[in-house]
Design an enzyme around this catalytic site. Structure first.
Site, PDB file in Angstrom:
ATOM      1  N   GLY B  57       0.803  -1.226   0.000  1.00  0.00           N
ATOM      2  CA  GLY B  57       0.000   0.000   0.000  1.00  0.00           C
ATOM      3  C   GLY B  57       0.829   1.266   0.000  1.00  0.00           C
ATOM      4  CB  CYS B  82      10.181  -0.140  -0.181  1.00  0.00           C
ATOM      5  SG  CYS B  82       9.043  -0.391  -1.541  1.00  0.00           S
ATOM      6  CG  LEU B  83       5.093   1.776   3.321  1.00  0.00           C
ATOM      7  CD1 LEU B  83       3.979   2.229   2.386  1.00  0.00           C
ATOM      8  CD2 LEU B  83       4.540   0.799   4.349  1.00  0.00           C
ATOM      9  CG  HIS B 172      13.140  -3.939  -1.398  1.00  0.00           C
ATOM     10  ND1 HIS B 172      12.276  -4.365  -0.424  1.00  0.00           N
ATOM     11  CD2 HIS B 172      12.403  -3.162  -2.231  1.00  0.00           C
ATOM     12  CE1 HIS B 172      11.060  -3.893  -0.662  1.00  0.00           C
ATOM     13  NE2 HIS B 172      11.111  -3.155  -1.758  1.00  0.00           N
ATOM     14  CD  GLU B 174      14.708  -5.626   1.935  1.00  0.00           C
ATOM     15  OE1 GLU B 174      15.434  -4.617   1.886  1.00  0.00           O
ATOM     16  OE2 GLU B 174      13.547  -5.638   1.499  1.00  0.00           O
TER      17      GLU B 174
END
Lengths: 323, 191
Positions: B57, B82-83, B172, B174
């Site tokens: 979202g 990210c988010l 990302h 990770e």
């Protein structure tokens, strides 16, 4: 048996290093556990890796033809479109969409079980059978391994191996599942490593041979992990390769679009042999449904998926693997 | 000896434990994971720095992130992924725009455009794993932030506060796909 009983039961057997069989449904509501010794009494036949509790399977050389009635493309497309909308909104990157297909056949469940060839097989008390090609997790000397499988191609196509390995959409989907499984293994183990990335294996079916793409991911378990085997299994579920990512949000979307529970389909089953686990994702699955039988199958939907291609793949997976 | 306490805020994501697996390789880091839907801001007081995880979202779906940033952006290092990166953008007044086609599970080249402590020992260009259908809209980035990395298609890949140790990265670190991901997380953890 509820999940709480399952966890404590598995931990107790793990602690005493007693071999047992486990079967867990997708919704984590009806886990099953019994000692290997009691499996036959409960009408459970299995072959998990090298361990089984029945005599050699029946030989069968002819094809097994199934009369199949999948859901309509129109119905499939409604669910597919809802999934793609959720992907565009950023709620899921990858979602495994599945549906049941009614099958008509002269054979009984037990016969399918004996005819089929697969590394992981289970006959569960006249309720369902599985012949799964996909390992979920296995352990060896305090390491845990998972083998997510994503990407399938007809092995008879010219240059099939190169086609599947160079297909960008397949690669992106595979990457997603590798990152998801790394995450899941990190819930129960440490020093996560991708030990093999996108290797090919061949599957023999009654219709055609398939090439499947898998990876191997490894983590290090704490010593005496057997004493918490119940928690370890539950933390990893539902399996990433048949749900999607991010898992929690994706599970909510699966519930909305599939509408019926999956039950034991796309759960897991496996064995603890007294020291180690070997287990499979419960795919390639036929279950009794009233008087008839239904086969369940599906595939991963991503932003790049084509609905007709995915629909056909779901139907292509309705097969019985014989030699 | 554990010398740094880090709080990792998990927005119900499925990559959070990839971050955990990297950070627990650093012996000096004491890491704790909090689910953001059960987080109370006071829990974070005793931590030295904060990482905001990826998630589904948009930042507005996780309002607690704004309270966290309001309270700690000027006193603790914060890394948003990210988010989390988009939440930092939004906190400083930027808007998100949809990315089409969406990019999930792809490795793209990321180019560092402005040096940053976060990118110490990281080459100018490196491959990074991307999972996003939204990005910070370049036209809405406020004076308080600077853009520190972009992708080949000029999408914002990293931002940093000009004044505080607040960093956002769209890619990302990770991910299995990201080169130097461990170094980037280590750089932040040791700040």
């Amino acid at each position: 048996m509820d999940m709480k009983d399952f966890i404590s039961g598995a931990n107790t057997l793990g602690e005493s290093r007693t071999p047992f069989i486990f079967v867990i449904d997708f919704e984590l509501t009806k886990p099953f556990l019994c000692t290997v010794r009691n499996a036959l009494k409960k009408n459970i036949f299995f072959k998990i890796g090298k361990i089984g509790n029945y005599r050699k399977s029946l030989k069968r050389d002819q094809k097994i033809s199934l009369d199949i009635s999948p859901i309509s493309y129109k119905k499939y497309k409604v669910a597919f479109d809802k999934v793609v909308q959720q992907i565009l909104e950023g709620n899921t990157y990858l979602l495994n969409l599945t549906f049941p297909t009614e099958i008509k056949t002269e054979y009984r469940l037990k016969e399918f079980f004996h005819f089929s060839r697969a590394p992981y097989k289970l006959f569960f008390n006249e309720q369902f059978i599985v012949f799964s090609p996909e390992c979920f997790v296995k352990t060896q000397s305090d390491y845990i391994y998972s083998y997510p499988m994503k990407g399938t191609i007809n092995a008879a196509l010219p240059d099939a191996a190169r086609l599947i390995l160079e297909n960008k959409k397949e690669e992106w989907e595979h990457n997603t599942i590798v990152d998801l499984i790394r995450n899941d293994l990190a819930l129960v183990s440490k020093d996560i490593t991708v030990t093999k990335f996108r290797f090919l294996s061949e599957i023999f079916t009654s219709q055609k041979n398939l090439l499947q793409v898998s990876s191997e991911i490894r983590g290090m378990l704490p010593t005496n992990w057997q004493e918490t085997i119940g928690e370890i299994l539950i933390k990893l579920l539902p399996a990433g390769s048949i749900s999607g990512a991010p898992k929690q949000k994706t599970l909510q979307i699966i519930k909305q679009v599939e509408q019926t529970n999956r039950g034991y389909f796309s759960g897991i089953f496996g064995i603890f042999d007294g020291e180690n686990i070997d287990s499979a994702v419960t795919i390639r699955f036929i279950e009794k449904n009233g008087d008839g039988l239904q086969f369940r199958s599906g595939g991963g939907i991503t932003a790049n998926s084509n609905p007709l291609h995915e629909y056909n793949e779901m139907i292509d997976k309705v097969y019985v693997p014989i030699r | 000896m554990k010398t740094k306490k880090i709080a990792l805020l998990d927005n119900n994501d499925s990559f959070t434990y990839n971050i955990v697996d990297y950070l627990r390789r650093l012996e000096t880091i004491d890491l704790r994971v909090f689910k953001t839907n059960k987080l109370s801001i006071a829990d974070l007081k005793r931590f030295d720095s904060i990482i905001i995880s990826p998630g589904p979202g948009l930042p507005k779906d996780f309002p607690v992130l704004f309270s966290v940033l309001e309270k700690y952006h000027d006193s603790k290092p914060v890394l948003g992924i990210c988010l989390g990166h988009q939440a930092i953008g939004a906190f400083y007044g930027a808007k998100c725009r949809p990315v089409f086609p969406v990019i999930h599970g792809q490795a793209h080249a990321v180019k560092i455009t402005k040096s940053s402590r976060l990118f110490d020992s990281v080459p100018k260009t490196f491959k990074a794993g991307l999972y996003h259908s939204w990005a910070i809209d370049r036209d809405t980035v406020s004076e308080e932030l600077e853009i520190t990395a972009v992708s080949e298609s000029k999408v914002i890949m990293a931002v940093a506060s000009k004044k505080y140790a607040v960093f956002g990265i769209q890619f990302h670190p990770e991910s299995y796909l990201t080169e130097n991901g461990f170094t980037i997380l280590k750089n932040f953890a040791e700040m």
